[in-house]
Design an enzyme around this catalytic site. Structure first.
Site, mmCIF file in Angstrom:
data_model
loop_
_atom_site.group_PDB
_atom_site.id
_atom_site.type_symbol
_atom_site.label_atom_id
_atom_site.label_comp_id
_atom_site.label_asym_id
_atom_site.label_seq_id
_atom_site.Cartn_x
_atom_site.Cartn_y
_atom_site.Cartn_z
ATOM 1 N N VAL A 1 0.865 -1.179 0.000
ATOM 2 C CA VAL A 1 0.000 0.000 0.000
ATOM 3 C C VAL A 1 0.902 1.230 0.000
ATOM 4 O O VAL A 1 1.695 1.432 0.929
ATOM 5 C CB VAL A 1 -0.935 0.024 1.222
ATOM 6 C CG1 VAL A 1 -1.758 1.311 1.234
ATOM 7 C CG2 VAL A 1 -1.852 -1.185 1.217
ATOM 8 N N GLU B 1 -3.452 1.783 -2.333
ATOM 9 C CA GLU B 1 -2.971 3.148 -2.103
ATOM 10 C C GLU B 1 -3.761 3.838 -0.993
ATOM 11 O O GLU B 1 -4.834 3.386 -0.602
ATOM 12 C CB GLU B 1 -3.077 3.979 -3.388
ATOM 13 C CG GLU B 1 -4.396 3.857 -4.135
ATOM 14 C CD GLU B 1 -5.621 4.277 -3.381
ATOM 15 O OE1 GLU B 1 -5.570 5.345 -2.713
ATOM 16 O OE2 GLU B 1 -6.641 3.559 -3.415
ATOM 17 N N GLY C 1 -10.524 1.523 -1.437
ATOM 18 C CA GLY C 1 -9.094 1.664 -1.695
ATOM 19 C C GLY C 1 -8.307 0.769 -0.764
ATOM 20 O O GLY C 1 -8.779 -0.287 -0.330
ATOM 21 N N GLU C 2 -7.078 1.175 -0.466
ATOM 22 C CA GLU C 2 -6.173 0.441 0.439
ATOM 23 C C GLU C 2 -5.698 -0.886 -0.130
ATOM 24 O O GLU C 2 -4.959 -1.609 0.532
ATOM 25 C CB GLU C 2 -6.837 0.152 1.799
ATOM 26 C CG GLU C 2 -7.372 1.338 2.538
ATOM 27 C CD GLU C 2 -8.046 0.949 3.858
ATOM 28 O OE1 GLU C 2 -8.050 -0.255 4.221
ATOM 29 O OE2 GLU C 2 -8.573 1.856 4.530
ATOM 30 N N GLY C 3 -6.150 -1.262 -1.320
ATOM 31 C CA GLY C 3 -5.884 -2.604 -1.824
ATOM 32 C C GLY C 3 -6.920 -3.602 -1.372
ATOM 33 O O GLY C 3 -6.748 -4.814 -1.569
#
Length: 317
Positions: free
Chosen positions: A54, A146, A286-288
């Site tokens: 990340v 991200e 998000g964050e993967g």
């Protein structure tokens, strides 16, 4: 540049044809097993080691009032990732992926792309090198995510610069922009597109991108060199990755899109890249996080591919 191993992929297809099931009955799971075979270079691909990265960065464009959250939230979330308190931590635990967080100069936001370029060429190169350096050479699959307040706006600009269209085609609510704030996002992307006309991947990242997005691009390139398949996350991750196709249309051949984000521009991105997502769960965190869930599906595909008996092994005529 490393290429897909057609012989290994055909070996995987041949094995699929012998397993105790009707041909094609596992649908996309069969395709995923063949994809992994081609990139791992073996007809019996495995995932013994999965890595999740990340990348985090801050954006000068937030001064334009395009997000309901201040840039300080980026650092706060990085601390939460490192403490194990975020969604991505829980998903990586259950998906058996080793998570690393790469914070890229959070105290030094990128430039406001309505006033000038977001980054210098040297800053792009540095962020890409850090992304490449974060990749574990022993990993058999890499998932990317991200964190960066404001990066749905930079992603809309990257997507428009790469694939064309108006700001309105790519801008969405992100973390909760509506009404005047959504209009501000559209305005700043329109102004940025009028100001900058980059022609290659590095120049596009310099004009509009964030350090975390350049880091994602560096990691994708390094994974390709190492023959490591990549699972991309949602809109922001895919927009960053898509920039690489400006230099090489084949740049993302070793990548999967993990899920179709609820962010409206992601569907358009998926269509432009011609890469069907593994999942569609209305996620937009998000964050993967979507990529981590997709990793579980990929693991299921390989368990079936490697663990099922063939008709001969099962004694079925």
């Amino acid at each position: 540049m490393t290429r897909f191993d057609d012989d290994a992929a055909q070996g995987a297809r041949d094995r699929q044809a012998q397993l105790t099931k009707p041909p094609g009955s596992l649908g996309r799971l069969e395709e995923l097993a063949v994809f992994m075979a081609g990139w791992q270079g073996t007809d019996r691909p495995r995932i013994d080691r999965a890595q999740a990265l990340v990348f985090a960065g801050n954006h000068g464009i937030t001064a334009q009032g395009i997000t309901p959250f201040p840039p300080a939230v980026t650092a706060g979330m990085v601390a939460n990732f490192r403490a194990g308190g975020a969604a991505i931590n829980q998903l990586c635990r259950v998906a058996a992926a080793d998570l690393a967080v790469v914070a890229l100069d959070l105290d030094r936001p990128t430039g406001d792309f309505t006033q000038g370029p977001a980054m210098t060429p040297a800053e792009v190169r540095d962020a890409m090198a850090k992304g490449a350096g974060a990749v574990d050479p022993e990993a058999q699959v890499l998932i990317l995510g991200e964190m960066g307040i404001g990066n749905s706006t930079t992603s809309a600009a990257l997507a428009a610069a790469t694939f064309g269209g108006r700001a309105e085609d790519w801008v969405g609510p992100g973390t909760g922009a509506h009404g005047d704030m959504l209009a501000a996002k559209i305005r700043v992307v329109t102004e940025g597109l009028a100001r900058h006309a980059p022609t290659g991947a590095h120049a596009t990242l310099a004009a509009f991108g964030g350090r975390e997005q350049a880091g994602i691009c560096g990691a994708i390139g390094r994974a390709r060199d190492l023959r490591i398949p990549v699972i991309l996350d949602g809109f922001i991750c895919t927009a960053a990755a898509g920039v690489l196709t400006r230099d090489d249309p084949d740049a993302l051949a070793h990548c999967l899109i993990g899920h179709e984000s609820a962010e409206p521009g992601h569907r358009r991105l998926i269509a432009a890249l011609g890469m069907p997502p593994v999942l569609s769960l209305d996620m937009r965190l998000g964050e993967g996080s979507g990529a981590a869930v997709a990793l579980m599906v990929l693991r299921a595909a390989l368990e079936c591919h490697n663990g099922m008996a063939t008709f001969a092994e099962a004694g079925i005529d």
